[in-house]
Design a protein around this motif. Sequence first.
Motif, mmCIF file in Angstrom:
data_model
loop_
_atom_site.group_PDB
_atom_site.id
_atom_site.type_symbol
_atom_site.label_atom_id
_atom_site.label_comp_id
_atom_site.label_asym_id
_atom_site.label_seq_id
_atom_site.Cartn_x
_atom_site.Cartn_y
_atom_site.Cartn_z
ATOM 1 N N GLY A 118 0.706 -0.696 -0.133
ATOM 2 C CA GLY A 118 0.409 -0.276 0.123
ATOM 3 C C GLY A 118 0.845 1.015 -0.163
ATOM 4 N N ASP A 119 0.141 2.650 0.199
ATOM 5 C CA ASP A 119 0.647 3.725 0.302
ATOM 6 C C ASP A 119 2.472 3.776 1.030
ATOM 7 N N THR A 120 1.981 3.653 2.541
ATOM 8 C CA THR A 120 3.273 3.064 2.952
ATOM 9 C C THR A 120 4.294 2.698 2.737
ATOM 10 N N PHE A 121 3.818 1.306 2.392
ATOM 11 C CA PHE A 121 4.891 0.496 1.979
ATOM 12 C C PHE A 121 5.372 0.756 0.556
ATOM 13 N N SER A 122 4.833 2.083 -0.044
ATOM 14 C CA SER A 122 5.403 1.959 -1.926
ATOM 15 C C SER A 122 6.845 2.655 -1.927
ATOM 16 N N THR A 123 6.422 3.814 -0.467
ATOM 17 C CA THR A 123 7.782 4.781 -0.893
ATOM 18 C C THR A 123 8.732 3.389 0.896
ATOM 19 N N MET A 124 8.676 2.696 0.551
ATOM 20 C CA MET A 124 9.809 2.576 1.752
ATOM 21 C C MET A 124 10.421 1.299 0.477
ATOM 22 N N ASP A 125 11.948 1.372 0.703
ATOM 23 C CA ASP A 125 12.827 0.292 -1.045
ATOM 24 C C ASP A 125 13.227 -1.468 -0.508
ATOM 25 N N TYR A 181 -1.802 24.332 5.997
ATOM 26 C CA TYR A 181 -1.126 23.366 6.232
ATOM 27 C C TYR A 181 -2.371 22.225 6.650
ATOM 28 N N LYS A 182 -2.169 20.841 5.519
ATOM 29 C CA LYS A 182 -3.388 20.464 6.738
ATOM 30 C C LYS A 182 -2.552 18.534 6.277
ATOM 31 N N THR A 183 -3.395 17.617 7.283
ATOM 32 C CA THR A 183 -2.890 16.331 7.137
ATOM 33 C C THR A 183 -4.025 15.528 5.319
ATOM 34 N N ILE A 184 -3.142 15.695 4.676
ATOM 35 C CA ILE A 184 -3.953 14.323 3.430
ATOM 36 C C ILE A 184 -3.706 13.109 3.505
ATOM 37 N N PRO A 185 -3.912 12.314 3.452
ATOM 38 C CA PRO A 185 -4.238 11.190 3.869
ATOM 39 C C PRO A 185 -3.453 10.143 2.831
ATOM 40 N N ILE A 186 -3.178 10.770 2.263
ATOM 41 C CA ILE A 186 -2.757 9.555 0.748
ATOM 42 C C ILE A 186 -1.611 10.293 0.944
ATOM 43 N N HIS A 187 -0.867 11.276 1.176
ATOM 44 C CA HIS A 187 0.233 12.115 1.255
ATOM 45 C C HIS A 187 0.736 11.875 2.812
ATOM 46 N N SER A 188 0.581 11.634 3.792
ATOM 47 C CA SER A 188 0.868 11.327 5.240
ATOM 48 C C SER A 188 0.934 9.558 5.184
ATOM 49 N N LYS A 189 0.566 9.013 4.896
ATOM 50 C CA LYS A 189 0.404 7.242 3.962
ATOM 51 C C LYS A 189 1.987 7.249 3.778
ATOM 52 N N ARG A 190 1.999 7.637 2.701
ATOM 53 C CA ARG A 190 3.525 7.970 2.101
ATOM 54 C C ARG A 190 4.815 8.908 3.272
ATOM 55 N N ALA A 191 4.373 9.613 3.943
ATOM 56 C CA ALA A 191 5.874 10.108 4.857
ATOM 57 C C ALA A 191 6.101 9.386 5.523
ATOM 58 N N ARG A 192 4.944 8.370 6.203
ATOM 59 C CA ARG A 192 4.670 7.510 7.149
ATOM 60 C C ARG A 192 5.712 6.549 6.897
ATOM 61 N N GLY A 193 5.665 6.092 5.344
ATOM 62 C CA GLY A 193 6.528 4.747 5.034
ATOM 63 C C GLY A 193 8.478 5.936 5.222
ATOM 64 N N LEU A 194 8.186 6.561 3.797
ATOM 65 C CA LEU A 194 9.556 7.741 3.672
ATOM 66 C C LEU A 194 10.118 7.784 5.259
ATOM 67 N N MET A 195 9.273 7.785 6.273
ATOM 68 C CA MET A 195 10.190 7.553 7.880
ATOM 69 C C MET A 195 10.614 6.847 8.149
ATOM 70 N N VAL A 196 9.767 4.942 8.368
ATOM 71 C CA VAL A 196 10.331 4.097 7.576
ATOM 72 C C VAL A 196 11.952 3.744 7.332
ATOM 73 N N HIS A 197 11.639 4.480 6.267
ATOM 74 C CA HIS A 197 13.075 4.206 5.525
ATOM 75 C C HIS A 197 14.012 4.763 5.464
ATOM 76 N N PHE A 198 13.976 5.765 6.114
ATOM 77 C CA PHE A 198 14.542 6.762 6.585
ATOM 78 C C PHE A 198 15.277 6.065 8.053
ATOM 79 N N MET A 199 14.645 5.664 8.978
ATOM 80 C CA MET A 199 15.127 4.725 10.047
ATOM 81 C C MET A 199 15.993 3.391 9.218
ATOM 82 N N ILE A 200 15.374 2.654 8.449
ATOM 83 C CA ILE A 200 15.899 1.724 8.391
ATOM 84 C C ILE A 200 17.729 2.140 7.212
#
Length: 256
Positions: free
Chosen positions: A84-91, A200-219
């Motif tokens: 999904g959106d969160t996992f799509s921005t991991m690698d 500034y607002k929380t837009i769900p699809i963009h926030s989901k992708r940002a969560r994945g990017l933060m996980v990627h950043f951590m990894i």
Amino acid sequence: MQLIVAPSKTQRTDGRDFPEYTQPLFQKESQLLIDLLQKYSMAELSKLMKTSEQLTLSTYRRLHDFQLPFTPENSRQTLFTFQGDTFSTMDAEQYSEGEIHHAQRHLSVLSGLYGILRPLDLIQPYRLEMAAQLPTSRGKNLYPFWTPILTGRVNTLLAKERDSTLVNLASIEYSKVINKKELRGDMVTITFKQQQKDTYKTIPIHSKRARGLMVHFMIVNQITEARDLQQFNLDGYLFRDDISTADSWFFFKEPA
């Protein structure tokens, strides 16, 4: 430090062929839920999961094809299954062995069927949201079923960490399965906001992708201290210290 994320409804069975794997920790509980769901008719499943006829049929087949034990032949690791959106921005397809091992130690995926999953845990595709009103012997839905178990699991993980912070990158539906009153550590919830016109607002699809990017950043940066996540700057996001608190951190995406 530990990170939690929500799962994805979109899943695949042909992800990366990685030689290492682990078994989900709560297979007995998963089997109890499967046994309950296998008694449901198509109509009952559709009502429970609020799915179309086609999705209900797919879910019904998966429930009745569910088999233990999990093997590389009938299952795939969690990190290579969710799409999904969160996992799509991991690698996930490109992570090194060391990066995958780091994810295994610091990342958990919450799940309505499996409870909690490590990246290398084998799973079979499924559909069961944490908010599903599935009655069990422990209560009227999945929260009383999973909350004591998952809170205990997170406490076990945090006890092994120098930084006993739980970083919440999951949706409310999933993160509320963790009993914060029983948590033996701090919990920090991350909120991402994107510019929309003059605010500034929380837009769900963009926030989901940002969560994945933060996980990627951590990894990829092998991060083990929660405060180091404040340096996250992928895709234009910046930490807002001026409005963040000890248990709620905000990241705003600055315009290009």
